[in-house]
Design an enzyme around this catalytic site. Structure first.
Site, PDB file in Angstrom:
ATOM      1  N   ASP A 178       0.860  -1.186   0.000  1.00 45.81           N
ATOM      2  CA  ASP A 178       0.000   0.000   0.000  1.00 45.81           C
ATOM      3  C   ASP A 178       0.897   1.236   0.000  1.00 45.81           C
ATOM      4  OD1 ASP A 178      -2.334   1.517   0.257  1.00 45.81           O
ATOM      5  OD2 ASP A 178      -2.410   1.314   2.412  1.00 45.81           O
ATOM      6  N   ARG A 217     -11.207 -12.326   6.128  1.00 43.10           N
ATOM      7  CA  ARG A 217     -10.010 -13.021   5.648  1.00 43.10           C
ATOM      8  C   ARG A 217     -10.392 -14.306   4.915  1.00 43.10           C
ATOM      9  NH1 ARG A 217      -5.422 -10.710   7.999  1.00 43.10           N
ATOM     10  NH2 ARG A 217      -5.645  -9.961  10.116  1.00 43.10           N
TER      11      ARG A 217
HETATM   12  P1  IMP Z   1       1.820  -0.377   3.875  1.00 47.31           P
HETATM   13  O1  IMP Z   1       2.952  -0.305   4.867  1.00 47.31           O
HETATM   14  O2  IMP Z   1       1.007   0.889   3.862  1.00 47.31           O
HETATM   15  O3  IMP Z   1       2.266  -0.760   2.492  1.00 47.31           O
HETATM   16  O4  IMP Z   1       0.779  -1.396   4.459  1.00 47.31           O
HETATM   17  C1  IMP Z   1       0.741  -2.694   4.117  1.00 47.31           C
HETATM   18  C2  IMP Z   1      -0.237  -3.423   5.014  1.00 47.31           C
HETATM   19  O5  IMP Z   1      -1.440  -2.668   5.235  1.00 47.31           O
HETATM   20  C3  IMP Z   1      -0.670  -4.677   4.342  1.00 47.31           C
HETATM   21  O6  IMP Z   1       0.196  -5.741   4.635  1.00 47.31           O
HETATM   22  C4  IMP Z   1      -2.059  -4.875   4.900  1.00 47.31           C
HETATM   23  O7  IMP Z   1      -1.979  -5.575   6.119  1.00 47.31           O
HETATM   24  C5  IMP Z   1      -2.573  -3.484   5.154  1.00 47.31           C
HETATM   25  N1  IMP Z   1      -3.440  -3.001   4.045  1.00 47.31           N
HETATM   26  C6  IMP Z   1      -3.158  -2.062   3.131  1.00 47.31           C
HETATM   27  N2  IMP Z   1      -4.170  -1.879   2.268  1.00 47.31           N
HETATM   28  C7  IMP Z   1      -5.125  -2.761   2.625  1.00 47.31           C
HETATM   29  C8  IMP Z   1      -6.442  -3.079   2.099  1.00 47.31           C
HETATM   30  O8  IMP Z   1      -6.931  -2.540   1.102  1.00 47.31           O
HETATM   31  N3  IMP Z   1      -7.108  -4.062   2.758  1.00 47.31           N
HETATM   32  C9  IMP Z   1      -6.636  -4.713   3.849  1.00 47.31           C
HETATM   33  N4  IMP Z   1      -5.419  -4.446   4.366  1.00 47.31           N
HETATM   34  C10 IMP Z   1      -4.667  -3.478   3.766  1.00 47.31           C
END
Ligand code: IMP
Ligand code: MG
Length: 199
Positions: free
Chosen positions: A113, A175
Site C-alpha cells: 500500500d 479473511r
Molecule cells: P503499507 O505499509 O502501507 O504498504 O501497508 C501494508 C499493510 O497494510 C498490508 O500488509 C495490509 O496488512 C494493510 N493493508 C493495506 N491496504 C489494505 C487493504 O486494502 N485491505 C486490507 N489491508 C490493507
C-alpha cells in the site's frame, strides 16, 4: 437433515462486497508466479518469508506452485491501524526463528500500500546478511505509494480501494473470502460484529 430454523448469513455474499479478483483469477496468476519463481530460483533453496497474518493464504497456495526445494518462515510486523504508519517506523512483533545469512530470501506479502512496512522489512532483512532479498506481493495499490518498493513478482495491480478477502481483513473480518473484493463502506467499521469480545 436440518431441523434448526436458524438463518445462516452468508459472509461471502455480504452486500457491502464488490468482487474485484475471482478465485479462478487468483489461482491462475499464482500458478504463473510459481513457475516463474521456480525457474528463477532453481538450485538456490530459497527461504520464503510470509508476513502474518494476511499473507498466509497467499503463501500456502504459492508455495505449492513452486516446484523446487524451498523452506518457509513467518514474521509479524505492525501495520495498518498503528500510530507508526505515518512515521514509517515499523515494529517487529514476531521475528524469524532462523538466521538468514547467505540465504536467498523471498518475502511474501498480501498487499503493498504505502510501502512503509515493506521498505522497512526488506532493508531489515538485507542488513542481516541475506544473499538476496526479493519481494512477491499479491496486490499492488500503487497509487498510494509513499516509499519506493520494488515488487519483483506481482499478482495484480489494483486501484485505490480498501479490499478484503483471501487473507486481507477489515478489523479481522473477511479473511476467509476465497476471492478478493472491494469493501464498499469500510467506515461502517465493524458492521455489527462484537469484535474484541468473543465471549
Ligand atoms: P503499507 O505499509 O502501507 O504498504 O501497508 C501494508 C499493510 O497494510 C498490508 O500488509 C495490509 O496488512 C494493510 N493493508 C493495506 N491496504 C489494505 C487493504 O486494502 N485491505 C486490507 N489491508 C490493507
Ligand atoms: Mg500484511
Amino acid at each position: 437433515m436440518a431441523t434448526s430454523t436458524a438463518q445462516i448469513q452468508s459472509e461471502f455474499n455480504h452486500p457491502d462486497l464488490k468482487l474485484l479478483i475471482s478465485e479462478d483469477q487468483i489461482r491462475d496468476r499464482i500458478r504463473e508466479l510459481g513457475s516463474q519463481i521456480a525457474r528463477d530460483y532453481a538450485g538456490r533453496n530459497p527461504l520464503l518469508i510470509g508476513v502474518l497474518k494476511g499473507a498466509c493464504f497467499f503463501l500456502s497456495d504459492l508455495l505449492r506452485a513452486i516446484d523446487i526445494q524451498l523452506s518457509i518462515e513467518f514474521m509479524a510486523i505492525s501495520s495498518y491501524g498503528s500510530s507508526t504508519r505515518t512515521s514509517g517506523e515499523v515494529r517487529i512483533l514476531k521475528d524469524l526463528a532462523v538466521a538468514v545469512e547467505n540465504r536467498h530470501i523471498i518475502v511474501v506479502e498480501d498487499i503493498v500500500d504505502t510501502g512503509l512496512t515493506l521498505s522497512y522489512l526488506l532493508a531489515n532483512l538485507e542488513s542481516r546478511g541475506a544473499a538476496s532479498v526479493k519481494l512477491v506481493a499479491l496486490l499492488d495499490k500503487f497509487e498510494r505509494r509513499e516509499r519506493e518498493v520494488e515488487i519483483d513478482y506481482l499478482g495484480f495491480p489494483i486501484p485505490d480501494h480498501f479490499v478484503v478477502g483471501y487473507g486481507l481483513d477489515h478489523a479481522e473480518r473477511f479473511r476467509n473470502l476465497p476471492f478478493i473484493a472491494i469493501l464498499m463502506n469500510p467506515e461502517a467499521a465493524q458492521m455489527g460484529l462484537p469484535i474484541g469480545n468473543p465471549s
